[in-house]
Design an enzyme around this catalytic site. Structure first.
Site, PDB file in Angstrom:
ATOM      1  N   HIS A  78       0.823  -1.216   0.000  1.00  3.84           N
ATOM      2  CA  HIS A  78       0.000   0.000   0.000  1.00  3.84           C
ATOM      3  C   HIS A  78       0.853   1.260   0.000  1.00  3.84           C
ATOM      4  O   HIS A  78       1.956   1.296   0.556  1.00  3.84           O
ATOM      5  CB  HIS A  78      -1.009   0.002   1.156  1.00  3.84           C
ATOM      6  CG  HIS A  78      -0.418   0.022   2.534  1.00  3.84           C
ATOM      7  ND1 HIS A  78      -0.064   1.190   3.175  1.00  3.84           N
ATOM      8  CD2 HIS A  78      -0.159  -0.978   3.407  1.00  3.84           C
ATOM      9  CE1 HIS A  78       0.395   0.907   4.374  1.00  3.84           C
ATOM     10  NE2 HIS A  78       0.351  -0.397   4.556  1.00  3.84           N
ATOM     11  N   ASP A  80      -0.086   4.421   1.181  1.00  4.40           N
ATOM     12  CA  ASP A  80      -0.267   5.405   2.244  1.00  4.40           C
ATOM     13  C   ASP A  80       0.519   5.051   3.496  1.00  4.40           C
ATOM     14  O   ASP A  80       0.880   3.896   3.727  1.00  4.40           O
ATOM     15  CB  ASP A  80      -1.747   5.561   2.588  1.00  4.40           C
ATOM     16  CG  ASP A  80      -2.400   4.253   3.022  1.00  4.40           C
ATOM     17  OD1 ASP A  80      -2.094   3.206   2.424  1.00  4.40           O
ATOM     18  OD2 ASP A  80      -3.217   4.272   3.969  1.00  4.40           O
ATOM     19  N   ASP A 108       6.269   1.299   6.644  1.00  2.00           N
ATOM     20  CA  ASP A 108       4.930   0.745   6.497  1.00  2.00           C
ATOM     21  C   ASP A 108       4.161   1.658   5.543  1.00  2.00           C
ATOM     22  O   ASP A 108       3.592   2.649   5.974  1.00  2.00           O
ATOM     23  CB  ASP A 108       4.263   0.678   7.867  1.00  2.00           C
ATOM     24  CG  ASP A 108       2.845   0.141   7.836  1.00  2.00           C
ATOM     25  OD1 ASP A 108       2.433  -0.410   6.798  1.00  2.00           O
ATOM     26  OD2 ASP A 108       2.142   0.287   8.851  1.00  2.00           O
ATOM     27  N   GLU A 141      -5.029   2.015   2.861  1.00  2.00           N
ATOM     28  CA  GLU A 141      -4.995   0.792   3.667  1.00  2.00           C
ATOM     29  C   GLU A 141      -5.082   1.107   5.155  1.00  2.00           C
ATOM     30  O   GLU A 141      -5.775   0.424   5.908  1.00  2.00           O
ATOM     31  CB  GLU A 141      -3.704   0.021   3.364  1.00  2.00           C
ATOM     32  CG  GLU A 141      -3.644  -1.383   3.973  1.00  2.00           C
ATOM     33  CD  GLU A 141      -3.107  -1.436   5.386  1.00  2.00           C
ATOM     34  OE1 GLU A 141      -3.264  -2.486   6.049  1.00  2.00           O
ATOM     35  OE2 GLU A 141      -2.533  -0.428   5.858  1.00  2.00           O
ATOM     36  N   GLU A 142      -4.394   2.146   5.574  1.00  4.38           N
ATOM     37  CA  GLU A 142      -4.291   2.436   7.004  1.00  4.38           C
ATOM     38  C   GLU A 142      -5.612   2.866   7.628  1.00  4.38           C
ATOM     39  O   GLU A 142      -5.798   2.752   8.839  1.00  4.38           O
ATOM     40  CB  GLU A 142      -3.240   3.528   7.247  1.00  4.38           C
ATOM     41  CG  GLU A 142      -1.828   3.144   6.844  1.00  4.38           C
ATOM     42  CD  GLU A 142      -1.209   2.097   7.747  1.00  4.38           C
ATOM     43  OE1 GLU A 142      -1.889   1.626   8.676  1.00  4.38           O
ATOM     44  OE2 GLU A 142      -0.034   1.745   7.518  1.00  4.38           O
ATOM     45  N   ASP A 165       3.725  -6.492   3.627  1.00  4.79           N
ATOM     46  CA  ASP A 165       3.223  -5.464   4.554  1.00  4.79           C
ATOM     47  C   ASP A 165       3.210  -5.980   5.984  1.00  4.79           C
ATOM     48  O   ASP A 165       2.159  -6.034   6.622  1.00  4.79           O
ATOM     49  CB  ASP A 165       1.817  -5.030   4.123  1.00  4.79           C
ATOM     50  CG  ASP A 165       1.271  -3.891   4.977  1.00  4.79           C
ATOM     51  OD1 ASP A 165       2.069  -3.177   5.597  1.00  4.79           O
ATOM     52  OD2 ASP A 165       0.040  -3.726   5.024  1.00  4.79           O
ATOM     53  N   HIS A 347       3.943   3.094  12.990  1.00  2.00           N
ATOM     54  CA  HIS A 347       2.909   4.003  13.479  1.00  2.00           C
ATOM     55  C   HIS A 347       3.419   4.893  14.601  1.00  2.00           C
ATOM     56  O   HIS A 347       2.640   5.415  15.405  1.00  2.00           O
ATOM     57  CB  HIS A 347       1.646   3.241  13.923  1.00  2.00           C
ATOM     58  CG  HIS A 347       0.957   2.525  12.811  1.00  2.00           C
ATOM     59  ND1 HIS A 347      -0.341   2.060  12.898  1.00  2.00           N
ATOM     60  CD2 HIS A 347       1.365   2.179  11.561  1.00  2.00           C
ATOM     61  CE1 HIS A 347      -0.694   1.465  11.776  1.00  2.00           C
ATOM     62  NE2 HIS A 347       0.341   1.530  10.945  1.00  2.00           N
TER      63      HIS A 347
END
Length: 375
Positions: A78, A80, A108, A141-142, A165, A347
């Site tokens: 992904h 984003d 990520d 995705e997030e 991922d 994150h």
């Protein structure tokens, strides 16, 4: 045939410098389109963004095979990254890449994106035989896997899928992850004046509290089943006995029948408690993601495992309690696995990525492509 480590590192840094918040990946998509076109690969952008309010769609790449009858592969990562993700400045220290501490790094999932790009570049340069390869770099995705949920299913012309991922070192294969669903419970009571005659009301907040206190454990039921109360809301004003209280329970298990049985049992437990206190209960289910449950002897698992062993990577098959785009791909009928790319401390602004893991993720991807045709 091997990857170019300097090029891969440069590509990763270039990717993370581009702003790419969820559903605003237009600049990132443009960069990827240019890179793929420079490799002479057919590129398409779908209309997923228009379906979910994004600024771009998913970026697809189609590389026709050079070996007739070879296993057709699908690779996904992904575009984003979680906030703060704009203006990323990369710092290298001790074999790791970090941000400067003001943003997330974006490993990520730019580690997955960069690994796939490098593998495609080597395929084009080396002329190594390969089967049909489809790549999709997804949006959103997030914040809810919006890209994969709105992709063009008719473009999924593949036999096996791999989503790059996950944390962990390359060689780690996540072949099981749960079906996830949110259940919104609403407790209905009866209003009354909270000071003058509270005994004439039925306090929905109190009944919801009693029900939640009867949960079998604090989130973790066992190794594969979780049930976590995540949100609660109720009441109108301080002087009114609340006649309604809503709470949400996140439930997950890779065994869908077991998850359904747990939901039924828990709901009946809640109902008995609420009705004993004079209230009523309603429940509404929302499936967030289907399960991934592929056995270790599945061809997709075996292909990824053999490719890792060929490279000397330790191989492990694991369960993850999180959900990824692989869950949705499995739900669409494409058996898909989640592969580790080395992302770490994701994150957070302390996120980091070991350069060796980045290089190995690209080597693993390339070897999967090569081995699928060799078989």
């Amino acid at each position: 045939m091997d990857i170019q480590e300097k090029r891969l590192k440069k590509t990763f840094i270039e990717l993370v410098r581009v702003p790419c918040p969820s559903l605003d990946e237009k600049e990132e998509a443009g960069l990827l389109v240019r890179k793929l076109q420079a490799l002479g690969i057919d590129v398409q952008v779908d209309d997923a963004g228009t379906k979910c309010g994004g600024t771009t769609g998913n970026v697809w790449a189609f590389l026709p095979g050079t070996v007739a009858g070879a296993t057709r592969l699908f690779f996904e990562a992904h575009m984003d990254s979680v906030a703060p993700t704009t203006g990323t400045k990369v710092v290298e220290k001790g074999g790791y890449l970090y941000s400067d501490g003001t943003t997330t790094l974006g490993g990520d999932d730019k580690s997955g994106v960069a690994a796939v790009l490098e593998a495609l570049a080597v395929l084009r340069e080396s002329g190594v035989p390969h089967g049909d390869i489809t790549v999709c770099f997804t949006i959103g995705e997030e914040t809810g896997s919006y890209g994969v949920r709105n992709l063009k299913r008719e473009w999924l012309a593949a036999d096996l899928g791999y989503c790059l991922d996950s944390g962990g070192h390359p060689g780690a294969i996540f072949n099981a992850s749960p079906k996830a669903m949110d259940v919104t419970y609403t407790v209905h009571g009866k209003t009354a004046h909270a000071g003058a005659e509270p005994e004439k009301g039925v306090n929905a907040v109190m009944l919801a509290a009693r029900a939640l206190a009867a949960m079998p454990d604090w989130g973790r039921i066992d190794a594969r089943l979780t049930a976590s109360p995540d949100m609660i809301q109720g009441g109108l004003a301080p002087n009114i006995v609340p006649d309604e209280c809503r709470f949400m329970v996140d439930m997950r298990c890779d065994d869908e029948e077991r998850l359904d049985a747990f939901y039924t049992d828990l709901t009946e437990r809640f109902r008995r408690i609420v009705e004993a206190g004079g209230g009523t209960l309603t429940a509404v289910q929302e499936t967030l993601a289907p399960a991934v449950s592929l056995p270790e002897d599945h061809p997709g698992v075996q292909l990824a495992a053999q490719a890792a062993r060929n490279l000397g990577f330790p191989v492990s098959c694991q369960f993850t309690g999180g959900c990824s785009d692989a869950n949705f791909l499995c739900g669409m009928g494409l058996p898909s696995l989640l592969l580790a790319t080395g992302m770490d401390r994701i994150h957070t602004v302390q996120e980091r990525l070991a350069l060796q893991d980045l290089y190995d993720a690209a080597r693993w991807t390339l070897e999967i492509m090569r081995l699928a045709a060799a078989k």
